[in-house]
Design an enzyme around this catalytic site. Structure first.
Site, PDB file in Angstrom:
ATOM      1  N   ASN A  22      -1.543   7.565   4.556  1.00 57.19           N
ATOM      2  CA  ASN A  22      -0.246   7.586   5.214  1.00 57.19           C
ATOM      3  C   ASN A  22       0.766   6.355   5.206  1.00 57.19           C
ATOM      4  OD1 ASN A  22      -2.630   6.229   6.332  1.00 57.19           O
ATOM      5  ND2 ASN A  22      -1.394   5.562   8.038  1.00 57.19           N
ATOM      6  N   ARG A  23       0.413   5.441   4.240  1.00 58.66           N
ATOM      7  CA  ARG A  23       1.000   4.208   4.077  1.00 58.66           C
ATOM      8  C   ARG A  23       0.628   3.480   2.767  1.00 58.66           C
ATOM      9  NH1 ARG A  23      -1.090  -0.657   5.936  1.00 58.66           N
ATOM     10  NH2 ARG A  23      -3.185  -0.127   7.151  1.00 58.66           N
ATOM     11  N   GLY A  24       1.724   2.604   2.347  1.00 58.48           N
ATOM     12  CA  GLY A  24       1.521   1.631   1.156  1.00 58.48           C
ATOM     13  C   GLY A  24       0.805   2.317  -0.133  1.00 58.48           C
ATOM     14  N   ILE A  25      -0.192   1.455  -0.719  1.00 62.37           N
ATOM     15  CA  ILE A  25      -0.507   2.107  -2.109  1.00 62.37           C
ATOM     16  C   ILE A  25      -1.326   3.610  -1.953  1.00 62.37           C
ATOM     17  CG2 ILE A  25      -2.264   1.731  -3.846  1.00 62.37           C
ATOM     18  CD1 ILE A  25      -1.965  -1.526  -2.903  1.00 62.37           C
ATOM     19  N   ARG A  45      -6.051   7.781  10.077  1.00 57.86           N
ATOM     20  CA  ARG A  45      -6.123   7.459  11.542  1.00 57.86           C
ATOM     21  C   ARG A  45      -4.829   7.741  12.341  1.00 57.86           C
ATOM     22  NH1 ARG A  45      -8.751   1.865  13.663  1.00 57.86           N
ATOM     23  NH2 ARG A  45      -8.737   3.332  15.337  1.00 57.86           N
ATOM     24  N   ASP A  59     -12.157   7.911  11.916  1.00 54.53           N
ATOM     25  CA  ASP A  59     -12.374   6.675  11.827  1.00 54.53           C
ATOM     26  C   ASP A  59     -13.407   6.199  10.969  1.00 54.53           C
ATOM     27  OD1 ASP A  59     -12.879   3.752  12.268  1.00 54.53           O
ATOM     28  OD2 ASP A  59     -12.379   3.971  14.444  1.00 54.53           O
ATOM     29  N   GLY A  88      -8.396   0.548   4.323  1.00 53.40           N
ATOM     30  CA  GLY A  88      -8.965  -0.733   4.461  1.00 53.40           C
ATOM     31  C   GLY A  88      -8.074  -1.453   5.507  1.00 53.40           C
ATOM     32  N   TYR A 151     -11.975 -10.233   4.286  1.00 60.13           N
ATOM     33  CA  TYR A 151     -11.446  -9.306   3.151  1.00 60.13           C
ATOM     34  C   TYR A 151     -11.924  -9.403   1.790  1.00 60.13           C
ATOM     35  CZ  TYR A 151      -7.802  -6.497   1.133  1.00 60.13           C
ATOM     36  OH  TYR A 151      -7.005  -5.664   0.435  1.00 60.13           O
ATOM     37  N   ILE A 184       1.862  -6.518  -4.188  1.00 61.81           N
ATOM     38  CA  ILE A 184       2.377  -5.130  -4.522  1.00 61.81           C
ATOM     39  C   ILE A 184       3.925  -5.451  -3.595  1.00 61.81           C
ATOM     40  CG2 ILE A 184       2.431  -3.007  -4.243  1.00 61.81           C
ATOM     41  CD1 ILE A 184       0.282  -4.081  -5.979  1.00 61.81           C
TER      42      ILE A 184
END
Length: 245
Positions: A22-25, A45, A59, A88, A151, A184
């Site tokens: 849904n987003r980013g990478i 999610r 989830d 993540g 992380y 990024i």
């Protein structure tokens, strides 16, 4: 008699699941596989998805929900042939202030969540004697970063996971590799003060942040037939920042 094309060729689209598309990478990776003609789905999610991507909500901390999401995808598209485990979270804070919950939740999503996905897809891959698994790590997992003990631990552990999967399943036509992005060019990095951005770029031999599409290109390659003899590898996409560590 009609000859059936091997999985992953241009003649037979594969079923590709990219978690967190849904987003980013993750979004860029999913878009690249869609453009390549693959049948792409995601487990996520919330949020909107790229055109051509089938979504199943779950989830990563819930094994039953993850299994149900894969069942939903398989009912619609067929057995999963490519998994890109990208979903993540972060809960950054200095070590002495990090709570048990901060540490445990990041590992539950980033590491155990990835395990739940890999465990689920490999059953079908073993039967088919074919599979491509790509785990999205981070330069932080190998390079370290203050305030990101949780992380970094979750992302470095993916290397051991990929190499163990390779040793277990490599003889079944299944590869498992790690792609480790560096900094990024996203909305998050764009929001940083210019002086902070300059400091980060000064540490990167390439002198710039990566585009999400550059990470997606590396993922597409290791999931391709051209990379069928590459497994258990860590592919850094970080402009030389980590130097392969």
């Amino acid at each position: 008699m009609t000859e059936t094309a091997a999985p992953g060729t241009t003649h037979e689209p594969r079923v590709v699941v990219v978690t967190g598309a849904n987003r980013g990478i993750g979004r860029s990776i999913a878009e690249r596989f869609v453009a390549a003609g693959e049948k792409v789905a995601t487990i996520y999610r919330s949020g909107d998805l790229p055109a051509g991507v089938l979504g199943a909500v779950a989830d990563m901390r819930d094994s039953a929900a993850v299994d149900a999401a894969f069942a939903e995808i398989e009912a619609e598209l067929g057995p999963v042939q490519v998994l890109v485990a990208n979903a993540g979270i972060t809960k950054d804070t200095l070590l002495m202030r990090m709570s048990d919950e901060d540490f445990a939740e990041v590992l539950d999503v980033n590491l155990t969540g990835t395990f739940r996905c890999v465990r689920r897809v490999t059953k079908g891959m073993v039967r088919a004697r074919y599979g491509r698994i790509v785990l999205i790590s981070s330069v932080v997992g190998l390079y370290g970063s203050p305030g990101q003990v949780n992380y970094a631990a979750s992302k470095s552990a993916l290397v051991g996971m990929a190499r163990s999967v390779t040793r277990e399943l490599g003889s079944r036509g299944i590869t498992c590799n790690v792609v480790a992005p560096g900094y990024i060019d996203t909305a998050m990095t764009a929001a940083l003060p210019e002086a902070t951005q300059d400091k980060y770029k000064a540490a990167i031999p390439a002198g710039r942040f990566a585009q999400p599409e550059e990470v997606a290109a590396a993922v597409e390659f290791v999931a391709s037939e051209s990379a069928s003899y590459i497994s258990g590898a860590v592919i850094p996409v970080d402009g030389g920042l980590g130097m392969g560590h």
